[in-house]
Scaffold this active site. Structure first.
Site, PDB file in Angstrom:
ATOM      1  N   SER A   1       0.471  -1.015   0.141  1.00 55.24           N
ATOM      2  CA  SER A   1       0.171  -0.021   0.384  1.00 55.24           C
ATOM      3  C   SER A   1       0.770   1.140  -0.205  1.00 55.24           C
ATOM      4  CB  SER A   1      -1.130  -0.373   1.465  1.00 55.24           C
ATOM      5  OG  SER A   1      -1.477   1.434   1.390  1.00 55.24           O
TER       6      SER A   1
ATOM      7  N   TYR B   1      -0.886  -0.911  10.397  1.00 53.72           N
ATOM      8  CA  TYR B   1      -0.859  -1.318   8.880  1.00 53.72           C
ATOM      9  C   TYR B   1       0.483  -0.990   7.972  1.00 53.72           C
ATOM     10  CZ  TYR B   1      -3.352  -1.649   4.486  1.00 53.72           C
ATOM     11  OH  TYR B   1      -4.030  -1.553   2.954  1.00 53.72           O
TER      12      TYR B   1
HETATM   13  N1  LIG Z   1      -8.513  -1.221  -1.872  1.00 50.54           N
HETATM   14  C1  LIG Z   1      -7.812  -0.506  -1.678  1.00 50.54           C
HETATM   15  O1  LIG Z   1      -7.625   1.226  -1.784  1.00 50.54           O
HETATM   16  C2  LIG Z   1      -6.278  -0.639  -1.474  1.00 50.54           C
HETATM   17  C3  LIG Z   1      -5.079  -0.191  -1.398  1.00 50.54           C
HETATM   18  C4  LIG Z   1      -3.896  -0.031  -0.824  1.00 50.54           C
HETATM   19  C5  LIG Z   1      -3.353  -1.630  -0.395  1.00 50.54           C
HETATM   20  N2  LIG Z   1      -4.564  -2.257  -0.816  1.00 50.54           N
HETATM   21  C6  LIG Z   1      -4.419  -3.693   0.119  1.00 50.54           C
HETATM   22  O2  LIG Z   1      -4.653  -4.592  -1.334  1.00 50.54           O
HETATM   23  C7  LIG Z   1      -5.296  -6.111  -0.719  1.00 50.54           C
HETATM   24  C8  LIG Z   1      -6.565  -5.922  -1.419  1.00 50.54           C
HETATM   25  O3  LIG Z   1      -7.717  -5.285  -0.034  1.00 50.54           O
HETATM   26  P1  LIG Z   1      -8.569  -5.357  -0.693  1.00 50.54           P
HETATM   27  O4  LIG Z   1      -9.302  -4.086  -1.475  1.00 50.54           O
HETATM   28  O5  LIG Z   1      -9.516  -5.994  -2.454  1.00 50.54           O
HETATM   29  O6  LIG Z   1      -9.753  -5.494   0.487  1.00 50.54           O
HETATM   30  P2  LIG Z   1     -11.134  -6.141   0.551  1.00 50.54           P
HETATM   31  O7  LIG Z   1     -12.186  -6.423  -1.238  1.00 50.54           O
HETATM   32  O8  LIG Z   1     -11.480  -6.223   1.799  1.00 50.54           O
HETATM   33  O9  LIG Z   1     -10.017  -7.925  -0.014  1.00 50.54           O
HETATM   34  C9  LIG Z   1      -9.022  -8.468   0.943  1.00 50.54           C
HETATM   35  C10 LIG Z   1      -9.050  -9.836   0.915  1.00 50.54           C
HETATM   36  O10 LIG Z   1      -8.216 -10.534   1.808  1.00 50.54           O
HETATM   37  C11 LIG Z   1      -9.275 -11.812   2.375  1.00 50.54           C
HETATM   38  N3  LIG Z   1      -8.867 -12.160   3.728  1.00 50.54           N
HETATM   39  C12 LIG Z   1      -9.022 -10.579   5.203  1.00 50.54           C
HETATM   40  N4  LIG Z   1      -8.784 -11.307   6.355  1.00 50.54           N
HETATM   41  C13 LIG Z   1      -8.612 -13.112   6.043  1.00 50.54           C
HETATM   42  C14 LIG Z   1      -7.955 -13.887   7.236  1.00 50.54           C
HETATM   43  N5  LIG Z   1      -7.855 -14.272   8.175  1.00 50.54           N
HETATM   44  N6  LIG Z   1      -7.726 -15.373   6.299  1.00 50.54           N
HETATM   45  C15 LIG Z   1      -7.565 -15.290   5.031  1.00 50.54           C
HETATM   46  N7  LIG Z   1      -7.976 -14.239   4.164  1.00 50.54           N
HETATM   47  C16 LIG Z   1      -8.463 -13.194   4.200  1.00 50.54           C
HETATM   48  C17 LIG Z   1     -10.389 -11.421   2.056  1.00 50.54           C
HETATM   49  O11 LIG Z   1     -11.273 -12.443   2.740  1.00 50.54           O
HETATM   50  P3  LIG Z   1     -12.029 -13.005   3.362  1.00 50.54           P
HETATM   51  O12 LIG Z   1     -12.857 -12.339   4.112  1.00 50.54           O
HETATM   52  O13 LIG Z   1     -12.737 -14.106   2.233  1.00 50.54           O
HETATM   53  O14 LIG Z   1     -11.402 -13.923   4.136  1.00 50.54           O
HETATM   54  C18 LIG Z   1     -10.369 -10.288   0.810  1.00 50.54           C
HETATM   55  O15 LIG Z   1     -10.676 -11.750   0.145  1.00 50.54           O
HETATM   56  C19 LIG Z   1      -4.893  -5.910   0.643  1.00 50.54           C
HETATM   57  O16 LIG Z   1      -3.699  -6.227   1.145  1.00 50.54           O
HETATM   58  C20 LIG Z   1      -5.032  -4.019   1.199  1.00 50.54           C
HETATM   59  O17 LIG Z   1      -4.802  -4.021   2.145  1.00 50.54           O
HETATM   60  C21 LIG Z   1      -6.107  -2.135  -0.501  1.00 50.54           C
END
Ligand SMILES: NC(=O)c1ccc[n+]([C@@H]2O[C@H](COP(=O)([O-])OP(=O)(O)OC[C@H]3O[C@@H](n4cnc5c(N)ncnc54)[C@H](OP(=O)(O)O)[C@@H]3O)[C@@H](O)[C@H]2O)c1
Length: 259
Positions: A149, A164
């Site tokens: 991130s 984080y």
């Molecule tokens: N969206 C943004 O703006 C943004 C910005 C910077 C970085 N990111 C990074 O991008 C990545 C994906 O995030 P996203 O935005 O796509 O959010 P998201 O839709 O909430 O996805 C998060 C994923 O992580 C999984 N997860 C969470 N806790 C878990 C656990 N204990 N065990 C296994 N899986 C787990 C969730 O699946 P389950 O709930 O089914 O387990 C879900 O598939 C993350 O690493 C986040 O930090 C996102």
């Protein structure tokens, strides 16, 4: 396009026959990344806790759903052997699962929240990379892509996320070190650092007018990014198109950190 007619430069994005593991594949960026790798020819193992969502995606892309809570170290250790047994040796690992556990200011974050954040965002990716290593050595190639991130690079005013941010910068350190240690096996390790993307963890920011306006003001490119906007960078890093790229953190943020 018929792959025989594809220009050589495009063929280097082809992942036909490679087994990939994508964590966080039940939603958001991970789900789109899994679909993208599958479209490029990979057989994809989908890892997260929500099995129903993984199973639907597995049906769509002929992948393998692996229900796993990556906060549980024993469960993490079981992921790669299961994938290797059912799909074959993994040559691609995408560590996309991650979340913010605490919305407290840094001085108030609990030890539990700090530990959970570290377990999911940093330790699980490291353990999974260790587990795919022997398979990649045997294959003579491999690509690991961690999803970090921009908060691992800059502080984000108004959205407290100290642990984080620490884990996300930790991924970049891990990336550089693994890249150097594993380069001689042709295993490349890179990180993509997204800025703001609409997903389950950021939906409310986009839906409230005040925070949406703040996002627009701070993002030089006048676009609302969705998961598909990270997919090109990850696809590039997975395939031979990036065979000379390792140890890097590639920022995909609409210019947020360029200001
Ligand atoms: N969206 C943004 O703006 C943004 C910005 C910077 C970085 N990111 C990074 O991008 C990545 C994906 O995030 P996203 O935005 O796509 O959010 P998201 O839709 O909430 O996805 C998060 C994923 O992580 C999984 N997860 C969470 N806790 C878990 C656990 N204990 N065990 C296994 N899986 C787990 C969730 O699946 P389950 O709930 O089914 O387990 C879900 O598939 C993350 O690493 C986040 O930090 C996102």
């Amino acid at each position: 396009m018929d792959s025989d007619r594809m220009p050589a430069a495009l063929r280097r994005f082809d992942l036909t026959g490679r087994v990939a593991i994508v964590t966080g594949a039940s939603s958001g960026l991970g789900e789109t990344l899994a679909e993208t790798l599958s479209a490029a020819g990979a057989r994809v193992a989908l890892v997260a806790r929500r099995y129903d969502r993984l199973a639907k995606l597995a049906d769509r892309i002929d992948g393998l759903a692996v229900e796993a809570d990556l906060l549980d170290a024993a469960v993490v250790d079981a992921v790669v052997p299961q994938v290797a047994d059912r799909l074959g040796p993994p040559e691609i690992l995408i560590n996309a699962a991650g979340t913010i556990f605490s919305h407290e200011r840094a001085e108030d974050e609990t030890l539990d929240a700090i530990r959970q954040t570290t377990d999911l965002n940093l330790i699980a990716p490291f353990r999974l990379a260790q587990a795919v290593f022997p398979h990649m050595v045997a294959a003579g190639r491999g690509a690991v892509v961690n999803v970090s991130s921009i908060s691992g690079r800059v502080g984000v005013p108004g959205i407290p996320q100290a642990s984080y941010a620490a884990t996300k910068l930790g991924l970049s350190g891990l990336t550089a070190e693994l890249a150097v240690q594993w380069a001689r096996h042709h295993i490349r390790v890179n990180t993509v650092a997204p800025g703001f993307f609409r997903s389950e963890i950021t939906d409310s920011l986009y839906d409230e007018e005040r925070s949406a306006a703040w996002l627009r003001r701070n993002t030089p490119l006048p676009l609302e990014a969705g998961p598909e906007d990270i997919a090109g960078a990850v696809l590039w890093l997975c395939g031979d198109a990036a065979r000379y790229v390792t140890g890097q953190t590639i920022v995909v943020d609409g210019g947020w950190t360029a200001r």
